[in-house]
Design a protein around this motif. Structure first.
Motif, PDB file in Angstrom:
ATOM      1  N   SER A 719      19.440  26.343 -26.395  1.00 17.81           N
ATOM      2  CA  SER A 719      19.401  27.323 -25.302  1.00 17.81           C
ATOM      3  C   SER A 719      20.684  28.128 -25.324  1.00 17.81           C
ATOM      4  CB  SER A 719      19.280  26.617 -23.951  1.00 17.81           C
ATOM      5  OG  SER A 719      19.459  27.566 -22.912  1.00 17.81           O
ATOM      6  N   PRO A 720      20.579  29.441 -25.146  1.00 15.29           N
ATOM      7  CA  PRO A 720      21.812  30.243 -25.131  1.00 15.29           C
ATOM      8  C   PRO A 720      22.635  30.052 -23.855  1.00 15.29           C
ATOM      9  CG  PRO A 720      19.884  31.628 -24.695  1.00 15.29           C
ATOM     10  CD  PRO A 720      19.365  30.261 -25.027  1.00 15.29           C
ATOM     11  N   TYR A 721      22.069  29.359 -22.866  1.00 20.11           N
ATOM     12  CA  TYR A 721      22.718  29.332 -21.549  1.00 20.11           C
ATOM     13  C   TYR A 721      23.404  28.024 -21.207  1.00 20.11           C
ATOM     14  CZ  TYR A 721      19.613  33.338 -21.131  1.00 20.11           C
ATOM     15  OH  TYR A 721      18.961  34.513 -21.350  1.00 20.11           O
ATOM     16  N   THR A 722      23.167  26.957 -21.978  1.00 17.15           N
ATOM     17  CA  THR A 722      23.670  25.644 -21.574  1.00 17.15           C
ATOM     18  C   THR A 722      24.727  25.149 -22.542  1.00 17.15           C
ATOM     19  OG1 THR A 722      22.069  24.399 -22.895  1.00 17.15           O
ATOM     20  CG2 THR A 722      21.368  25.089 -20.694  1.00 17.15           C
ATOM     21  N   GLU A 723      25.476  24.142 -22.110  1.00 21.68           N
ATOM     22  CA  GLU A 723      26.482  23.524 -22.961  1.00 21.68           C
ATOM     23  C   GLU A 723      25.795  22.874 -24.158  1.00 21.68           C
ATOM     24  OE1 GLU A 723      29.620  23.982 -22.097  1.00 21.68           O
ATOM     25  OE2 GLU A 723      30.411  22.979 -23.872  1.00 21.68           O
ATOM     26  N   PHE A 724      26.251  23.149 -25.330  1.00 22.41           N
ATOM     27  CA  PHE A 724      25.697  22.631 -26.595  1.00 22.41           C
ATOM     28  C   PHE A 724      24.258  23.096 -26.852  1.00 22.41           C
ATOM     29  CE2 PHE A 724      28.585  19.187 -25.076  1.00 22.41           C
ATOM     30  CZ  PHE A 724      29.591  19.360 -26.015  1.00 22.41           C
ATOM     31  N   GLY A 725      23.697  23.936 -25.982  1.00 22.08           N
ATOM     32  CA  GLY A 725      22.313  24.373 -26.173  1.00 22.08           C
ATOM     33  C   GLY A 725      21.277  23.331 -25.806  1.00 22.08           C
ATOM     34  N   ILE A 726      21.691  22.355 -24.990  1.00 22.19           N
ATOM     35  CA  ILE A 726      20.779  21.275 -24.585  1.00 22.19           C
ATOM     36  C   ILE A 726      19.780  21.811 -23.565  1.00 22.19           C
ATOM     37  CG2 ILE A 726      20.673  19.070 -23.360  1.00 22.19           C
ATOM     38  CD1 ILE A 726      23.602  18.611 -24.342  1.00 22.19           C
ATOM     39  N   LYS A 727      18.516  21.378 -23.681  1.00 27.24           N
ATOM     40  CA  LYS A 727      17.508  21.657 -22.659  1.00 27.24           C
ATOM     41  C   LYS A 727      17.032  20.339 -22.065  1.00 27.24           C
ATOM     42  CE  LYS A 727      15.843  25.637 -25.336  1.00 27.24           C
ATOM     43  NZ  LYS A 727      14.704  26.196 -26.088  1.00 27.24           N
ATOM     44  N   GLY A 728      16.571  20.393 -20.842  1.00 25.23           N
ATOM     45  CA  GLY A 728      16.004  19.189 -20.233  1.00 25.23           C
ATOM     46  C   GLY A 728      14.664  18.876 -20.855  1.00 25.23           C
ATOM     47  N   MET A 729      14.241  17.607 -20.740  1.00 22.08           N
ATOM     48  CA  MET A 729      12.962  17.252 -21.368  1.00 22.08           C
ATOM     49  C   MET A 729      12.278  16.054 -20.714  1.00 22.08           C
ATOM     50  SD  MET A 729      13.728  14.290 -22.884  1.00 22.08           S
ATOM     51  CE  MET A 729      12.138  14.231 -23.686  1.00 22.08           C
ATOM     52  N   GLY A 730      12.767  15.608 -19.559  1.00 25.55           N
ATOM     53  CA  GLY A 730      12.251  14.364 -18.988  1.00 25.55           C
ATOM     54  C   GLY A 730      10.789  14.408 -18.607  1.00 25.55           C
TER      55      GLY A 730
END
Lengths: 784, 274
Positions: A719-730
């Motif tokens: 992701s261009p917006y989060t730290e390290f490009g991590i996205k949620g996935m739970g």
């Protein structure tokens, strides 16, 4: 072996859980502790005429009047037209669903507390019951809430470009689609233990919750005491899934007991209570009309959605969350420009709706994906092809969709193509043509979705909820021996965040994972966070942990430079070592200087020391969108109505993977729940509002033998917006299974002219549909 | 969901158990507890006294009695499952036992308890009826009764409050005998949606088919069984079974009829398999 971001390592949590050494509320016993049982309403709707406590036990039985100033739970939202409900912790004047708490009983053991509850006499004036959602929506005289002028919590209207895009479309598909009401069934239900602590002058509440800081705010607010007088500790929690992201009336009741009597009280929900009181999710009804071109390209979508909101709106997320999410997420991962949606959230005499893993998206994915397949059949193309052509293309990312969602990144089409390859569609089509020796029918299904995760302030403030997530914070602290403590206000109840947050801290600090301890879930020791929900924690708390760790590094360098008598500008930090031009010192040397030998510190040392609390919010808070395509093959036994899943593939992209094994575990668990929604789980009610599935004999969950060996393939688009490009996935795993399984079953039954559109796909529903198709004169499904 | 108060007795022998049943009002026998346990916790069963017979040695025998297998009421499903290969002429018992619920249930649940509980969807009432098994009942007057007569309806048997099931006698099949057992469950370990048992033994002349998982007792399909015994596969076609069910079992709706047809046909396919 690498331990940082991307490392496939076992969870820190595993050892204690595998050895039965976890600490859940049910494990806790405090001196003088009493157990609480609730008397719950046996009827779905009625006025309470009289409650008689058992004689001699008046001081062990409590009703609404005894709670005095405790406020009713009212969950406000600024969504226009949203109506408030008053949910009293114990029933006030009326009961509105079977299982609503009327009285609480206190005794040394739970069995004795239940004995007491049996002896309470309650007289009701029964009222007509609203069970059917559509009937409740139209009902003119009966009211779930007397002060309302109808039984509709909320109606949302959304329109964008519909008329222009729908006009003259050559293919028009109409479908009615429905999902059953169901329970979330975490392994551990609600659980709360409260005691008064004279030393700190605080109410100590151990609660099985996803959101300890929110519970603290809620308890203080509704009990009418200072925030500082409440400390909430969420110990080990046996699954949340949304069931535990709200303030429970039972938590308020038990906290009141501890506040009033200054002794420990505990309540643990049992399975029967859960299946009755927790029958509170997934129930949506859809009327969809899709307008498409001859190739199946979706032009416009018209939707009428009805959500059975049950009796009460829960605090703080409100019953408005579900219709809001349904309206906003129905367009899914697709590129079309005409959309009209009316969503009605109706009050009925059932437990109040709560957000369940996937929040509305399991429903909207089910509805839209069935329609995509219906379009494909109507235009005579492979469903995956029609799906592919409609998906937002990678070239169009970032993409602002017809419902004003901002899809940040990804290659949705590639995920689908990979799913088709991994499932080997061509081989299955060939086998399908050949036919099975045992007479079963083979079907192949696909479903695609995208999932808004870690959406923040701008999204929630639009709904005007009482709690709006903002900056999550984390505290990190180097220990005197060079280890690291990490504290965050989110909680982990199966997500493995004690491990993944440590991996992020390791990524920044290089401290060995074994020497990083992650502490969560305690308002007394962690910085504020709204908690764990909406697939937000690894993005938000993970970002905060990274920021806090980064804040420490210049301090390491400054102290290290002084120890080496060299200039700070010449220092570098690598893997726990402060490297000077000629020599290096370890982080442990720095920690020992700060804590044990302060005489060695530079005179201008940063007074923050080796501890920092730093916040995080993504660059843009409209959500990091994870996405996936699922593919499944089923064999349908048309004689007994059985469905066997022969193969199941998931191609998912949740951005940068922190720990692939944790992602896979979350995905598998979610998919298992989705398979439950598709094939097994249902909380039916009779016309009197009596729940018909109150034990596991009647409420079926998939077990290990019902879950196929699901094959997961990862893509990683940061992701261009989060730290390290991590996205949620739970949540994602739970979204697509109903859609993919129904599409596969409908593919199998196509030759019989059968199309199923209602969860769960029970043998009876399947056989009845086949029977209807046989007796119908029309060889093909109507509406196609 | 905790049981209401009850007294508990662990008798030393069957006589002591019978005396307790005769003397106490509202006494109930506890064997494996796999159905009674949940019913106690749900407070659907509220006995004044539980008489725990699960450790009575006299009820644990599993003996070759010549023409029958003599099985103590307290024998667990797991023991019968694990006896696979050692129950000559009683192979069907191991096969049925192995498919009951989950292993953890089979470890405790007993064959006698299953008959006494008489859940319409349970496996033993169906399988034992098809095998022509008899129940040995101890009480004021010891008696022997066919399983098919012992069970009278859903959760209803001829067992009186002062009686106890001591053992079950299961006639052996000859070497030419064949059996079939097919049940359809929505998931592993659940009670059956539909189930059928069939036994054909040309040497002994036994020909029985029973349909289970109904609202009441397992239903015999006697004429179908005789026809299959005479004519073989032709009489066991889906159409023939469907017709036989329409004639001899009332009250099935279209879905139940479809499932019943399937399970009976599939049980017969096992019987007739070469």
């Amino acid at each position: 072996m690498t331990q940082g971001i991307g490392a496939r390592i076992q969870r820190k949590e595993d050892a204690r859980h595998l050895h039965g050494r976890g600490n859940f509320v049910s494990d806790m016993i405090l001196p003088g502790q009493s157990e609480v049982a609730f008397l719950r309403s046996p009827i779905a709707h009625g006025r309470i005429r009289r409650i008689v406590k058992p004689s001699g036990a008046e001081n062990q039985v409590f009703i609404r009047a005894d709670l005095g100033d405790v406020a009713a739970i009212v969950a406000p939202a600024t969504v226009p037209g949203y109506k408030l409900s008053e949910w009293h912790p114990l029933a006030h004047e009326k009961v509105r669903f079977v299982g609503e708490a009327i009285a609480m009983c206190v005794a040394p053991t739970r069995a004795e507390a239940e004995d007491l509850s049996e002896q309470i006499e309650v007289e009701f004036d029964e009222l007509p019951v609203l069970v059917d959602t559509q009937a409740a929506r139209m009902e003119s005289t009966v009211r779930v809430h007397e002060q309302w002028n109808d039984n509709v919590f909320l109606t949302l209207n959304y329109e964008s470009g519909f008329e222009a895009k729908a006009k003259g479309a050559p293919v028009v598909i109409r479908r009615e689609i429905a999902l059953a009401r169901q329970a979330m069934v975490p392994m551990e239900g609600k659980a709360v233990l409260a005691r008064w602590d004279d030393r700190t002058d605080q109410l100590l509440v151990y609660a099985s919750t996803q959101v300890p800081h929110i519970i603290r705010i809620g308890l203080a607010q509704f009990l009418g005491i200072d925030q500082g007088q409440v400390r909430v500790i969420s110990p080990d929690v046996g699954g949340g899934f949304g069931y535990k992201c709200i303030l429970q009336p039972e938590e308020l009741c038990v906290a009141w007991l501890a506040l009033k009597f200054r002794q420990p009280f505990r309540y643990v929900e049992d399975r029967r209570e859960h299946l009755v009181v927790g029958a509170n999710s997934r129930q949506h009804q859809y009327r969809l009309t899709a307008h498409a071109d001859e190739r199946g390209r979706l032009l416009a979508l018209d939707a009428d959605i009805t959500i059975d909101g049950g009796a009460y709106s829960a605090w703080p997320f409100t019953v408005a969350l579900e219709p809001g999410q349904a309206t906003g997420n129905l367009p899914g991962p697709y590129d079309f420009r005409g959309y009209r949606c009316r969503t009605h959230c109706v009050a009925t005499n059932k437990p109040g709706f709560l957000p369940y893993r996937g929040v509305a998206r399991t429903g909207v994915c089910f509805a839209l994906e069935l329609v995509i397949d219906a379009i494909a059949r109507a235009v005579g193309r492979e469903p995956w092809e029609v799906r592919h052509d409609n998906l937002v293309s990678a070239a169009d990312m970032p993409y602002d969709n017809v419902a004003r969602k901002h899809y940040d990144s990804g290659d949705y089409r590639k995920a689908l193509i990979l799913a088709r390859e991994k499932i080997d569609l061509d081989a299955w089509r060939e086998r399908q043509r050949r036919g099975e020796r045992d007479g079963r029918l083979i079907g192949i299904g696909f479903a695609s979705y995208c999932e808004q995760t870690a959406h923040g302030t701008s999204v929630f403030s639009g709904w005007g909820l009482p709690i709006i997530p903002g900056y999550d914070q984390a505290t990190v602290r180097v220990t005197p021996d060079g280890g690291l403590e990490v504290r965050a206000g989110v909680h982990s109840h199966g997500q493995g965040m004690e491990t993944t947050l440590a991996q992020i801290a390791h990524e920044v600090t290089g401290i060995e994972l074994a020497n990083i301890r992650v502490l969560l879930g305690d308002t007394g020791t962690t910085p504020y966070s709204t908690g764990t929900y909406a697939s937000r924690s690894i993005v938000m708390a993970g970002g905060a942990v990274a920021n806090a760790c980064k804040a420490l590094i210049p301090r390491f360098l400054a102290i290290g430079a002084h120890l080496m008598q060299a200039a700070v500008a010449t220092m570098k930090y690598e893997n726990g070592q402060i490297m000077g031009p000629r020599k290096s010192v370890s982080l442990r040397d720095v920690a020992e200087a700060w804590y044990l030998r302060p005489q060695e510190l530079p005179p201008d040392v940063d007074l923050g020391g080796l501890e920092a609390t730093v916040g995080f919010r993504p660059k843009r808070d409209t959500g990091a969108f994870s996405y996936a395509s699922h593919a499944a093959v089923v064999a349908v036994d048309t004689e007994v109505g059985a469905v066997e899943i022969l193969d199941y593939v998931i191609v998912e992209d949740c951005g940068t993977l922190v720990n692939p094994m944790v992602v896979e575990g979350q995905t598998l668990g979610g998919a298992a729940q989705g398979i439950g929604t598709a094939l097994y789980e249902e909380s039916p009610f009779d016309p009197n509002g009596q729940p018909l599935a109150s034990t596991f004999a009647d409420y079926l969950l998939p077990g290990p033998t019902e879950i196929p060996a699901i094959r997961i393939h990862h893509m990683q688009t940061p992701s261009p917006y989060t730290e390290f490009g991590i996205k949620g996935m739970g949540e994602g795993g739970a979204i697509a299974p109903p859609a993919v399984i129904f599409n596969a079953v409908n593919d199998a039954l196509r030759s019989l002219g059968v199309e199923l559109t209602e969860t769960p796909l029970t043998p009876r529903r399947l056989l009845e549909a086949i029977d209807r198709a046989k007796s119908s004169t029309q060889p093909r499904v109507k509406n196609s | 969901m905790k049981a209401a108060r009850f007294d508990y007795l662990r008798p030393g022998d069957v006589g002591e158990a019978l005396a307790a049943l005769a003397n106490a009002e509202g006494a109930k026998i506890l064997a494996g507890g796999q159905s009674l346990g949940p019913m106690l916790n749900l407070r659907l069963a509220r006995p004044a006294l539980l008489v725990d017979i699960s450790r009575l040695k006299a009820l644990q025998q599993l003996e070759d009695a010549g023409r029958t297998w003599h099985i103590g009421a307290g024998v667990t499903h797991a023991r019968l499952e694990d006896a696979r290969g050692r129950l000559s002429g009683g192979e069907m018992l191991s096969e049925v036992a192995a498919a009951i619920a989950y292993r953890s249930v089979r470890n405790r649940g007993t064959i006698g308890g299953s008959l006494a509980h008489a859940d319409p969807a349970a496996d033993w009432p169906l399988a034992l009826a098809a095998l022509g098994a008899s129940v040995n009942v101890r009480g004021p007057t010891p008696r022997k009764i066919l399983v098919a007569h012992f069970i009278q309806g859903a959760f209803t048997t001829t067992l009186a409050a002062d009686e106890i099931i001591e053992s079950i006698d299961v006639p052996k099949l000859s070497r030419a005998g064949r059996y079939g057992f097919y049940k359809f469950c929505r998931k592993t370990g659940e009670f059956a949606e539909a189930s059928a048992a069939a036994v054909l033994d040309p040497e002994t002349g036994v020909a029985s088919i029973f349909l289970g998982a109904l609202r009441g007792i397992p239903q015999p399909l006697t004429s179908l069984a005789q026809q299959v015994a005479r004519e073989g596969k032709i009489a066991a076609s889906t159409e023939a079974v469907s017709q036989a069910l329409a004639q001899s079992v009332s009250g099935l709706d279209a879905v139940e009829h479809s499932m019943a047809t399937a399970v009976v046909t599939r049980a017969l396919m096992q019987v007739l398999a070469p």
